[in-house]
Design a protein around this motif. Structure first.
Motif, PDB file in Angstrom:
ATOM      1  N   LEU A 122       0.819  -1.210   0.000  1.00  0.00           N
ATOM      2  CA  LEU A 122       0.000   0.000   0.000  1.00  0.00           C
ATOM      3  C   LEU A 122       0.856   1.264   0.000  1.00  0.00           C
ATOM      4  CD1 LEU A 122      -2.535  -1.201   2.721  1.00  0.00           C
ATOM      5  CD2 LEU A 122      -2.957  -1.094   0.257  1.00  0.00           C
ATOM      6  N   SER A 123       2.110   1.135  -0.427  1.00  0.00           N
ATOM      7  CA  SER A 123       3.053   2.232  -0.265  1.00  0.00           C
ATOM      8  C   SER A 123       2.995   3.298  -1.353  1.00  0.00           C
ATOM      9  CB  SER A 123       4.488   1.687  -0.174  1.00  0.00           C
ATOM     10  OG  SER A 123       4.802   0.901  -1.305  1.00  0.00           O
ATOM     11  N   SER A 124       2.242   3.091  -2.410  1.00  0.00           N
ATOM     12  CA  SER A 124       2.115   4.164  -3.395  1.00  0.00           C
ATOM     13  C   SER A 124       1.324   5.300  -2.742  1.00  0.00           C
ATOM     14  CB  SER A 124       1.381   3.675  -4.646  1.00  0.00           C
ATOM     15  OG  SER A 124      -0.002   3.518  -4.400  1.00  0.00           O
ATOM     16  N   PRO A 125       1.616   6.559  -3.102  1.00  0.00           N
ATOM     17  CA  PRO A 125       0.906   7.684  -2.474  1.00  0.00           C
ATOM     18  C   PRO A 125      -0.616   7.578  -2.571  1.00  0.00           C
ATOM     19  CG  PRO A 125       2.775   8.485  -3.729  1.00  0.00           C
ATOM     20  CD  PRO A 125       2.652   7.016  -4.042  1.00  0.00           C
ATOM     21  N   THR A 126      -1.111   7.067  -3.697  1.00  0.00           N
ATOM     22  CA  THR A 126      -2.557   6.971  -3.884  1.00  0.00           C
ATOM     23  C   THR A 126      -3.159   5.917  -2.964  1.00  0.00           C
ATOM     24  OG1 THR A 126      -2.195   7.515  -6.209  1.00  0.00           O
ATOM     25  CG2 THR A 126      -4.389   6.776  -5.589  1.00  0.00           C
ATOM     26  N   ARG A 127      -2.553   4.742  -2.912  1.00  0.00           N
ATOM     27  CA  ARG A 127      -3.075   3.684  -2.038  1.00  0.00           C
ATOM     28  C   ARG A 127      -2.986   4.096  -0.572  1.00  0.00           C
ATOM     29  NH1 ARG A 127      -1.119  -2.260  -4.348  1.00  0.00           N
ATOM     30  NH2 ARG A 127      -2.108  -2.098  -6.403  1.00  0.00           N
ATOM     31  N   MET A 128      -1.862   4.721  -0.215  1.00  0.00           N
ATOM     32  CA  MET A 128      -1.697   5.129   1.166  1.00  0.00           C
ATOM     33  C   MET A 128      -2.729   6.190   1.549  1.00  0.00           C
ATOM     34  SD  MET A 128       1.724   6.531   3.156  1.00  0.00           S
ATOM     35  CE  MET A 128       2.791   5.574   2.083  1.00  0.00           C
ATOM     36  N   ALA A 129      -3.007   7.117   0.647  1.00  0.00           N
ATOM     37  CA  ALA A 129      -3.979   8.177   0.924  1.00  0.00           C
ATOM     38  C   ALA A 129      -5.362   7.599   1.200  1.00  0.00           C
ATOM     39  CB  ALA A 129      -4.038   9.156  -0.246  1.00  0.00           C
ATOM     40  N   HIS A 130      -5.789   6.632   0.386  1.00  0.00           N
ATOM     41  CA  HIS A 130      -7.102   6.014   0.600  1.00  0.00           C
ATOM     42  C   HIS A 130      -7.110   5.171   1.875  1.00  0.00           C
ATOM     43  CE1 HIS A 130      -9.497   6.938  -3.047  1.00  0.00           C
ATOM     44  NE2 HIS A 130      -8.312   7.101  -3.611  1.00  0.00           N
ATOM     45  N   PHE A 131      -6.024   4.474   2.130  1.00  0.00           N
ATOM     46  CA  PHE A 131      -5.927   3.655   3.341  1.00  0.00           C
ATOM     47  C   PHE A 131      -6.056   4.522   4.586  1.00  0.00           C
ATOM     48  CE2 PHE A 131      -3.301   0.930   6.314  1.00  0.00           C
ATOM     49  CZ  PHE A 131      -4.186  -0.136   6.346  1.00  0.00           C
ATOM     50  N   LEU A 132      -5.353   5.654   4.596  1.00  0.00           N
ATOM     51  CA  LEU A 132      -5.396   6.550   5.745  1.00  0.00           C
ATOM     52  C   LEU A 132      -6.715   7.304   5.823  1.00  0.00           C
ATOM     53  CD1 LEU A 132      -1.774   7.988   5.483  1.00  0.00           C
ATOM     54  CD2 LEU A 132      -2.649   6.508   7.284  1.00  0.00           C
ATOM     55  N   GLY A 133      -7.244   7.721   4.674  1.00  0.00           N
ATOM     56  CA  GLY A 133      -8.507   8.455   4.669  1.00  0.00           C
ATOM     57  C   GLY A 133      -9.673   7.611   5.128  1.00  0.00           C
ATOM     58  N   LEU A 345     -13.966  10.914   1.616  1.00  0.00           N
ATOM     59  CA  LEU A 345     -13.356  11.575   0.462  1.00  0.00           C
ATOM     60  C   LEU A 345     -12.503  12.754   0.918  1.00  0.00           C
ATOM     61  CD1 LEU A 345     -12.993  12.132  -2.556  1.00  0.00           C
ATOM     62  CD2 LEU A 345     -15.180  13.373  -2.519  1.00  0.00           C
ATOM     63  N   ALA A 346     -13.018  13.550   1.847  1.00  0.00           N
ATOM     64  CA  ALA A 346     -12.283  14.729   2.322  1.00  0.00           C
ATOM     65  C   ALA A 346     -10.977  14.333   2.995  1.00  0.00           C
ATOM     66  CB  ALA A 346     -13.153  15.527   3.286  1.00  0.00           C
ATOM     67  N   PHE A 347     -11.006  13.270   3.798  1.00  0.00           N
ATOM     68  CA  PHE A 347      -9.802  12.840   4.508  1.00  0.00           C
ATOM     69  C   PHE A 347      -8.787  12.210   3.551  1.00  0.00           C
ATOM     70  CE2 PHE A 347     -12.807  12.183   8.336  1.00  0.00           C
ATOM     71  CZ  PHE A 347     -12.802  13.550   8.572  1.00  0.00           C
ATOM     72  N   THR A 348      -9.291  11.551   2.513  1.00  0.00           N
ATOM     73  CA  THR A 348      -8.393  10.992   1.500  1.00  0.00           C
ATOM     74  C   THR A 348      -7.693  12.116   0.746  1.00  0.00           C
ATOM     75  OG1 THR A 348      -9.765   9.011   1.240  1.00  0.00           O
ATOM     76  CG2 THR A 348      -8.264   9.544  -0.572  1.00  0.00           C
ATOM     77  N   ARG A 349      -8.439  13.153   0.413  1.00  0.00           N
ATOM     78  CA  ARG A 349      -7.856  14.306  -0.273  1.00  0.00           C
ATOM     79  C   ARG A 349      -6.815  14.993   0.618  1.00  0.00           C
ATOM     80  NH1 ARG A 349     -10.015  16.849  -4.551  1.00  0.00           N
ATOM     81  NH2 ARG A 349      -9.743  18.928  -3.600  1.00  0.00           N
TER      82      ARG A 349
END
Length: 356
Positions: A122-133, A345-349
């Motif tokens: 999950l280390s790509s910025p996009t995957r990590m952003a969704h995981f954290l969001g 969505l807001a937290f992912t952004r």
């Protein structure tokens, strides 16, 4: 390692300065016909060069890490830094009375989070952003790794909550057992259709869902962990993954037993998986790990969906529409519905802006 470790003259050595920059005086180059400006540039560069003070041989080639290649390479590791984590899971997201305090929460979960991100790809910025969001909503910014219930009234329509039930909020590590293991802790919230204090539907009953079959299963296998792992069957999959039980110890797909479909536990021939300590999912070393497992093994299509998103927050109408659709699809896959879709969505952004 191409372009990473280089053999070249040091930029801090002035021995080859004129030869290095001479082409800047050539036709079409920056200092063409501007020898005075070139001389000023060379004098400026010399101010930063210190090789003659090191005692090392002059004019020699040296091995070194190319700084930009070094940064680009290690940015790929996906290791979240303390300050980056604080920007995403900021103090302002918590109440003033949050216990443990935000700093302690981040300190507790940062290492398990980094390990899970690497472990589950999950280390790509996009995957990590969704995981954290998504995890921000599921775990209330790391403050709740177990699903809480509400106190209120129960009728034929379901359970109508009025306030949070304090008993369900107590960490099971402090309780010393899973909440509901003692008969006095039986909580109708989990086995009922759930409504909030405004009458809005929160979720359906967990009774006879996701492999739950014993009367207490709906509560025993309530949501736990960063992605709120829920249901006996999902717990069983994670327990097998961790090597805590053997797949041969129970019947596969026990929920296909005709007696299960008739909600008749006593008549079931197939044997459900036995999970003795479901509260272990909420331990720091397991809660993030179980979230990564659920995302990659239980919902493998989610990562492929995320990969169609872009790593930076969307700006145009077209990009915003696509970003919203992807976030909604991820939300449904994880939550089984569209609860708190706007917040996710807001937290992912938000995570995207920090991780770029």
């Amino acid at each position: 390692m191409r372009g990473f470790i280089c053999l070249a003259p040091s930029e801090w050595d002035s021995t080859n300065l004129e030869r290095r920059y001479a082409k800047l005086l050539q036709t079409g180059e920056h200092f063409e016909g501007k020898k005075d400006n070139y001389d000023k540039f060379i004098a400026f560069v010399r101010q930063f060069q210190f090789w003659d003070k090191t005692g090392l041989p002059k004019g020699e080639k040296v091995w070194f890490f190319h700084p930009l290649a070094f940064i680009r390479h290690f940015r790929k590791c996906g290791w979240l830094f303390t300050e980056e984590f604080k920007q995403i899971y900021a103090d302002v997201r918590y109440s003033k009375h949050q216990r443990p305090p935000p700093q302690q929460l981040r300190s507790t979960y940062l290492l398990p989070l980094n390990l899970a991100i690497r472990k589950f790809g999950l280390s790509s910025p996009t995957r990590m952003a969704h995981f954290l969001g998504q995890g921000a909503v599921e775990s209330a910014w790391l403050s709740s790794m177990q699903e809480t219930s509400m106190a209120g009234r129960l009728d034929d329509a379901g359970f109508h909550g009025s306030v949070k039930n304090p008993a369900s909020m107590l960490p099971e590590t402090e309780l010393g057992h899973w909440y509901g293991e003692l008969p006095v802790e039986a909580d109708a919230w989990y086995r009922s259709k759930k409504f909030n204090s405004h009458g809005g539907l929160i979720s359906g009953s967990y009774d006879w869902k996701n492999g739950n079959c014993d009367p207490i299963d709906a509560q025993k296998f309530r949501g736990r962990g960063f992605k709120q792992l829920t249901g006996r069957s999902n717990y069983a999959d994670y327990w097998i993954f961790r090597g805590w039980i053997l797949s041969s110890s129970f019947s596969p797909n026990w929920w296909t037993d005709p007696a299960y479909r008739n909600h008749n536990r006593q008549a079931m021939i197939k044997i459900p998986a036995e999970i003795r300590s479901p509260q272990d999912v909420a331990l720091p070393e397991n809660c993030i790990d179980s979230g990564g497992f659920y995302l990659r093994f239980q919902r493998p299509e989610v990562a492929r969906c995320i990969d169609h998103d872009q790593p930076m927050p969307a700006n145009s109408i077209t990009e915003l529409t696509k970003e919203k659709e992807i976030s909604a699809a991820v939300t449904y896959a994880i939550n089984g519905g569209h609860m708190d879709e706007t917040s996710r969505l807001a937290f992912t952004r938000l995570a995207k802006t920090v991780l770029l």
